[in-house]
Design an enzyme around this catalytic site. Structure first.
Site, mmCIF file in Angstrom:
data_model
loop_
_atom_site.group_PDB
_atom_site.id
_atom_site.type_symbol
_atom_site.label_atom_id
_atom_site.label_comp_id
_atom_site.label_asym_id
_atom_site.label_seq_id
_atom_site.Cartn_x
_atom_site.Cartn_y
_atom_site.Cartn_z
ATOM 1 N N ASN C 42 0.822 -1.205 0.000
ATOM 2 C CA ASN C 42 0.000 0.000 0.000
ATOM 3 C C ASN C 42 0.855 1.253 0.000
ATOM 4 O O ASN C 42 1.997 1.234 0.445
ATOM 5 C CB ASN C 42 -0.903 0.025 1.229
ATOM 6 C CG ASN C 42 -1.845 -1.134 1.252
ATOM 7 O OD1 ASN C 42 -2.047 -1.783 0.222
ATOM 8 N ND2 ASN C 42 -2.410 -1.403 2.401
ATOM 9 N N THR C 43 0.298 2.324 -0.473
ATOM 10 C CA THR C 43 0.988 3.601 -0.443
ATOM 11 C C THR C 43 1.135 4.045 0.993
ATOM 12 O O THR C 43 0.150 4.177 1.704
ATOM 13 C CB THR C 43 0.190 4.663 -1.218
ATOM 14 O OG1 THR C 43 -0.121 4.159 -2.492
ATOM 15 C CG2 THR C 43 0.985 5.939 -1.348
#
Lengths: 269, 233, 277
Positions: C42-43
């Site tokens: 995930n970012t």
């Protein structure tokens, strides 16, 4: 050893919450209830907007006849006044989720009851059935507890009329614990206003003069005007002392005639 | 009615290119009690004749509301209609949630048509045995739609389906130029009730068996029943 | 090519001295980034970013602006990245934050527009157009949904436009947390500190915004872009400006420059940098 020099990579964690400030207040009277909030939405030291709506009136359709009686009616007496305060994205999501449940509840109630006999029931004024405050409150508990391990970061207050037509206020913590109360404040200004309301609504620490603080002042219902004065005083005061409270005050009043709303300016500083 | 070799399922064509199961489903509409829909430029009115099994039983629901701006009346298998009602409620709700917009009637009709068509090309299951008259309002104005088990959904100015519905249809065909311009909702309802009366044989309309649904640009979808329909009789 | 910047190597110690891992919490070995670690993908932070977007309502529409720069940390990496995007006929979406997430959003907005065109082509007499409010509601749901999966799109968006039915100006904000709000003037990032005070001076309420002329609004935005260029090191002189008006539609200029600047003060700034005091 500091994390930078360890062999472990640093874990950046995304923080899914923010605090958007504001205050929410509910008071129940004998045959009315009030839900009020300021209209500021902020984050850190910035004011996002001076006009946000933290309270939603969830109401069956307002008929033309009701509008004729009073033009400023924004909901029927069967409405649920739904207020959230805290992390506004969760507040909006919770409000939406409840609205959805409320809508389906009304759909289901009305489609499971086979119609055709109601013409025999002369007194059956209401063709449709609605969600009681008690049911609404229980439903909100389920919504909140359903996210027990990733909570909606909000303080929730519901106001409306109970099945006897008496004013009621339900308040919730972020994970769904709830209670029916005479009054409750949530959000940033809670610790400032709540003791004031304890004293003014529930007459806490008020004793009958001459009894040497042994006999408590008897609890009685406040009138609508008295309650509105308390609300306005509470908000003007907390605006002075809390940075995230201000800009505007939105008050919703529900009674047997339906829901009305008032707006008062607060300090913008 | 005779049986032939090509009506066992919906997926087999007859040599003459017909789908008998689908046609039979359409027959189910004619078994149902009559319902009529008509519209002016501002309003749509649905009227329906409710039926009860016998004197002691309640009446079968005829009109179902699906959203504040949307509802329908039915003729045929009511349980099938409830499945479709649920589907329409879900789609309306989804649209409202995701786009903050009341569902467009055109979009809804397309979804319904796809759902109904699927049953005519699936071996298991059967087509919906019900016809619907859908009334609603959206950004483009008011709409009256007719849904059929074949998967056809058409927009109309007037429609009449169910048992002995021809009388109602004839009335609408003769009158439609008159009711199209009507501004007053009560007047439009009166036309609807009049049309409904053309279809009656043994029954008489009363507050128990008449059901009315209305929707327009200035009024949410509302069902009128019982004493609320008295003045239209 | 390996696109992971951590694999691109580092300046030699002989030339620049010991690499300082304390800067930006950089890891001190290259391995854990390239190896299949069990971290989620995930970012967790933005990489190539766009800075502020600012917008204000006026009498009959909205003015919105954002510069054309995409930075990679302090590097001015791409200088022709437009961050205002037309959606439908009366909406402009301005996006700040991570640029790859922005480009992902654009493909989604394209799909949204396309789907609407299926039943509303320009040749039909009755068109149910995409309104700014629909686009905003959709984006706000998307942003909140992604944050709730702990996989946010690292952006702050401003949706601006006019409702083509009512002619009412529309301006609303949503960010990576799903927090949304409407206001007569809105700005993301640095703009919320530097531009908002200037814009609120022009219109602090809906009533005041309804009195504002296009010229006043445009000047307010241009002045704000100047202040941002003076003070925000991740901003550029070259920017895009869009006006969405209920009568004249969208006017979009992707090549505006900050004008009438004065850097006279610069010569007096001493005490750091390459100057000798």
């Amino acid at each position: 050893m500091s994390p930078q020099h360890g062999s472990q990579p640093i874990q950046h964690q995304f923080n899914p919450y923010s605090d958007n400030g504001g205050t929410l207040l509910g008071i129940a009277g004998e045959d009315f209830a009030i839900l009020a909030s300021d209209t500021r939405q902020s984050v850190d030291y910035s004011i996002n907007t001076r006009l946000s709506h933290k309270i939603k009136v969830i109401s069956p359709p307002v008929t033309k006849e009701m509008k004729l009686e009073s033009t400023d009616i924004v909901g029927t007496k069967n409405s649920v006044l739904f207020g959230t305060n805290g992390f506004s994205a969760d507040g909006d999501a919770l409000t939406k989720a409840f609205e959805e449940n409320w809508k389906w509840y009304v759909h289901d109630q009305n489609s499971n009851v086979e119609t055709g006999f109601e013409f025999l029931n002369e007194n059956n004024e209401e063709k449709e059935s609605f969600m009681s405050m008690q049911s609404a409150a229980r439903n909100v508990q389920h919504l909140l507890y359903g996210k027990r391990f990733f909570p909606y970061y909000v303080h929730t207050i519901l106001a409306g009329l109970d099945e006897e037509g008496k004013g009621c206020v339900y308040s919730f913590d972020p994970v769904g614990s709830y209670e029916r109360e005479q009054c409750r404040v949530g959000g940033a200004g809670a610790s400032l206003i709540m003791p004031f309301l304890d004293n003014q609504v529930n007459f806490k620490n008020q004793y009958i003069p001459g009894t040497n603080s042994t006999e408590r002042r008897k609890i009685e219902y406040l009138s609508l005007d008295e309650c509105l004065k308390l609300v306005k005083d509470a908000f003007t005061s907390v605006t002075e002392r809390h940075i995230t409270v201000g800009d505007g005050l939105e008050i919703f009043i529900i009674d047997k005639n339906g829901v009305r709303s008032e707006y008062h300016a607060l300090k913008k500083d | 009615m005779f049986r032939n070799n090509y009506d066992g399922d919906t997926v087999t064509f007859s040599p003459t290119g017909r789908l008998f199961q689908v046609e039979y489903a359409s027959e189910a509409i004619k078994q149902g009690s009559v319902t009529i829909g008509l519209r002016s430029k501002k309003h749509v009115v649905l009227v329906g004749l409710k039926r009860n099994e016998d004197k002691l039983s309640s009446y079968q629901k005829k009109i179902i509301k699906c959203d504040s701006h949307l509802g329908f009346s039915l003729a045929g298998l009511a349980p099938d209609a409830r499945i479709l009602a649920n589907y329409m409620k879900q789609q309306a709700s989804y649209n409202d949630m995701v786009y903050g917009k009341k569902i467009n009637l055109n979009k809804l009709s397309e979804l319904l048509a796809l759902k109904a068509q699927k049953t005519t090309q699936t071996y298991s299951g059967r087509p919906y045995g019900v016809g619907l008259l859908i009334a609603g309002v959206d950004n483009l104005g008011v709409h009256l739609l007719e849904f059929q088990p074949t998967g056809n959904v058409t927009e109309l100015y007037g429609a009449s389906i169910g048992a002995r519905s021809q009388g109602g249809k004839t009335y609408l065909e003769n009158e439609f130029e008159n009711y199209l311009e009507i501004e007053d909702l009560d007047e439009l309802i009166a036309h609807g009730v009049k049309a409904l009366k053309q279809t009656l044989k043994d029954e008489t309309l009363d507050i128990a068996n008449l059901s009315i649904g209305v929707v327009g640009e200035d009024i949410d979808f509302t069902i009128l029943e019982g004493k609320h329909v008295e003045k239209y009789l | 090519m390996n696109h992971d910047p951590y694999s691109w190597g580092r300046p030699s110690d002989a030339m620049y001295g010991q690499y300082n891992n304390a800067i930006a919490n950089a890891p001190n070995t290259l391995e854990h980034h390239s190896s299949g670690s069990n971290f989620n993908e995930n970012t967790t932070r933005p990489i190539v970013t766009g800075t502020s977007v600012i917008a204000i309502k006026y009498k009959t529409g909205v003015v919105i602006a954002a510069d054309n720069l995409a930075s990679y940390g302090s590097l001015l990496r791409f200088q022709g990245i437009e961050r205002l995007h037309k959606v439908g006929k009366t909406t402009v979406v301005g996006i700040s934050g991570d640029v790859s997430d922005m480009q992902h959003l654009l493909t989604i907005l394209d799909q949204l527009e396309m789907e609407n065109n299926y039943d509303n082509d320009e040749y039909s007499d009755n068109v149910d157009e995409l309104q700014p409010s629909y686009i905003f509601e959709y984006l706000a749901n998307l942003m909140y949904h992604r944050r709730s999966k702990m996989n946010p799109l690292w952006n702050a968006l401003i949706v601006s436009g006019v409702d083509s039915k009512t002619g009412k100006p529309f301006l609303e904000y949503v960010n990576l947390l799903g927090v949304k709000y409407a206001s007569p003037s809105i700005a993301t990032g640095f703009g919320s500190h530097l531009a908002i005070p200037l814009l609120r001076k022009l219109a602090d309420s809906e009533e005041e915004a309804a009195e504002l002329t296009l010229e006043q609004a445009k000047k307010g935005i241009k002045d704000s872009m100047k202040v941002l260029f003076y003070r925000d090191t991740r901003s550029s002189k070259n920017y895009s400006l869009a006006v969405i008006d209920k009568d004249t539609g969208i006017a979009y200029d992707n090549n505006v420059d900050v004008e009438d600047m004065s850097w006279k003060f610069a010569k007096d700034i001493t005490g750091y940098g390459t100057q000798r005091v």
